[in-house]
Enzyme design. Structure first.
Site, mmCIF file in Angstrom:
data_model
loop_
_atom_site.group_PDB
_atom_site.id
_atom_site.type_symbol
_atom_site.label_atom_id
_atom_site.label_comp_id
_atom_site.label_asym_id
_atom_site.label_seq_id
_atom_site.Cartn_x
_atom_site.Cartn_y
_atom_site.Cartn_z
ATOM 1 N N LYS A 152 75.062 -6.593 62.153
ATOM 2 C CA LYS A 152 75.918 -5.587 62.788
ATOM 3 C C LYS A 152 75.464 -5.270 64.212
ATOM 4 C CE LYS A 152 77.352 -3.290 58.513
ATOM 5 N NZ LYS A 152 77.348 -2.024 57.738
ATOM 6 N N ILE A 153 74.148 -5.117 64.406
ATOM 7 C CA ILE A 153 73.646 -4.749 65.728
ATOM 8 C C ILE A 153 73.854 -5.887 66.719
ATOM 9 C CG2 ILE A 153 71.598 -4.105 67.042
ATOM 10 C CD1 ILE A 153 70.557 -2.757 64.461
ATOM 11 N N SER A 228 64.174 -4.846 67.976
ATOM 12 C CA SER A 228 64.173 -5.099 66.537
ATOM 13 C C SER A 228 62.822 -4.833 65.883
ATOM 14 C CB SER A 228 64.638 -6.536 66.264
ATOM 15 O OG SER A 228 65.964 -6.707 66.705
ATOM 16 N N ARG A 229 61.916 -5.810 65.910
ATOM 17 C CA ARG A 229 60.583 -5.658 65.330
ATOM 18 C C ARG A 229 59.573 -6.361 66.240
ATOM 19 N NH1 ARG A 229 62.426 -2.146 62.900
ATOM 20 N NH2 ARG A 229 62.377 -1.675 60.656
ATOM 21 N N ASP A 253 61.431 -2.326 72.883
ATOM 22 C CA ASP A 253 61.401 -1.033 72.190
ATOM 23 C C ASP A 253 60.415 -1.067 71.035
ATOM 24 O OD1 ASP A 253 62.455 1.668 71.810
ATOM 25 O OD2 ASP A 253 63.327 0.894 69.949
ATOM 26 N N GLU A 258 52.309 -1.543 67.006
ATOM 27 C CA GLU A 258 52.767 -0.206 67.378
ATOM 28 C C GLU A 258 52.364 0.898 66.409
ATOM 29 O OE1 GLU A 258 57.183 0.567 65.787
ATOM 30 O OE2 GLU A 258 57.101 -1.060 67.231
ATOM 31 N N HIS A 290 59.944 2.620 70.282
ATOM 32 C CA HIS A 290 60.751 2.523 69.065
ATOM 33 C C HIS A 290 61.732 3.685 68.963
ATOM 34 C CE1 HIS A 290 60.540 0.320 64.967
ATOM 35 N NE2 HIS A 290 61.745 0.831 65.126
ATOM 36 N N GLN A 291 62.484 3.908 70.036
ATOM 37 C CA GLN A 291 63.422 5.019 70.077
ATOM 38 C C GLN A 291 64.876 4.572 70.056
ATOM 39 O OE1 GLN A 291 62.318 6.448 74.207
ATOM 40 N NE2 GLN A 291 64.547 6.593 74.421
ATOM 41 N N ALA A 292 65.126 3.275 69.862
ATOM 42 C CA ALA A 292 66.496 2.783 69.908
ATOM 43 C C ALA A 292 67.389 3.468 68.877
ATOM 44 C CB ALA A 292 66.526 1.270 69.711
ATOM 45 N N PHE A 293 66.825 3.882 67.764
ATOM 46 C CA PHE A 293 67.607 4.510 66.696
ATOM 47 C C PHE A 293 67.954 5.962 66.990
ATOM 48 C CE2 PHE A 293 63.465 6.204 65.876
ATOM 49 C CZ PHE A 293 63.669 7.401 65.219
#
Length: 328
Positions: A152-153, A228-229, A253, A258, A290-293
């Site tokens: 989806k992303i 992503s990761r 990100d 991390e 890791h703030q994309a969400f």
């Protein structure tokens, strides 16, 4: 009333879960879940964990001994979970899609800022330095973006890029046909992409998908984007590619190590990871933690889906969001 031991709590977690929770007692814990902190779940009926909490075999065993039979992940990825160890002991539930728009839009934001040096320009103009030296970017219109992973992303990201007039190509073992998207072999995507963006899960097959060998095949002067990761990229190989000038820039990100740094204030501590320190100081790297969400809509969906997953478990209803059986 059932009790949830909620690990790695941040202010936005408490705000959103308190807003939507109607039937659980939530014990908010600032500590990340690990073998050392699992004891904090004693007396709880469930555990809520996040992306950088540890759910390996020792933690699974510790939670099981405490009587925990369900862990609700408030994230989509589950590469931090030993699914085989959890099998027939603890149900692991997740939030499969909280807001693909949030992540896709953040990836585009990284690309735009990196290309036009917006983050560096902001820092410079705040000091009343209005020179344009070293801020030249490129037109994205007409360029080729290669997308590794078209869930989806990834598909939303390619749709936004097409709006800029970019050509979109992709590699995915499980293609999802989309307008204007051309699937090619992995190496061909590396060689043809002016922008390479990662949108795939971290699995044994994708670990260090971009290693030294892959970086040697990437089109010279390409941008690399990863929301992503961190484990998808060999960070040391990325640093070498940047130092040798093979990449125009990297927008990240996520970072492989991390969990020892992200979501916390480490500003008063000496750098404990030399590779991370070098990436952060590199002029062609833009990194967020890791703030994309992190959008209002995503936080609402995370809270509602996580609580709904727990409702289903305690009601004995079907668990639609249980992570896949590792043996299936």
């Amino acid at each position: 009333m059932k009790t949830i031991a909620f690990f790695d709590t941040k202010p936005y977690d408490r705000e959103n879960f308190d807003r939507w929770n109607t039937q659980y007692q939530i014990r908010y814990l600032p500590e990340k879940l690990s073998a050392r902190t699992a004891e904090l779940a004693r007396g709880a009926d469930a555990v809520c964990a996040f992306v950088n909490d540890t759910l390996d075999a020792p933690v699974i065993a510790a939670l099981y001994q405490l009587g925990i039979r369900v862990v609700a992940l408030r994230c989509a990825g589950f590469d931090n979970v030993d699914a085989a160890a959890a099998q027939e002991k603890i149900h692991i539930l997740r939030v499969p899609a909280y807001s693909p728009y949030a992540v896709a839009e953040h990836a585009v934001g990284l690309l735009l800022s990196l290309n036009r040096h917006i983050h560096r320009a902001h820092a410079r103009t705040r000091n009343f330095d209005f020179r344009l030296q070293d801020f030249t970017g490129i037109d994205l219109h007409g360029k080729t973006v290669g997308i590794l992973g078209t869930g989806k992303i990834g598909l939303l990201f390619q749709k936004i890029c097409r709006g800029f007039g970019m050509q979109t190509i992709a590699y995915d073992p499980y293609p999802q046909p989309a307008e204007g998207l051309c699937y090619l072999p992995f190496d061909e995507v590396l060689q043809k992409s002016d922008v390479l963006s990662l949108h795939c899960p971290l699995t044994p097959a994708t670990y260090h998908l971009l290693d030294a060998q892959a970086f040697s095949r990437i089109k010279p002067g390409a941008f690399l984007i990863n929301p992503s990761r961190g484990g998808l990229i060999d960070a040391q190989a990325l640093l070498v590619a940047l130092q040798e000038g093979r990449l125009r820039g990297a927008g990240l990100d996520v970072y492989e190590g991390e969990n020892a740094f992200f979501f916390e204030d480490r500003s008063t501590e000496p750098p404990a990871d030399a590779t991370l320190a070098q990436l952060l100081s590199h002029p062609r790297v833009l990194m967020t933690s890791h703030q994309a969400f992190l959008t209002e809509e995503a936080l609402q969906n995370i809270a509602q889906t996580t609580l709904g997953n727990l409702d289903a478990f305690f009601a004995g209803a079907p668990l639609e969001n249980e992570i896949p059986d590792p043996l299936s």
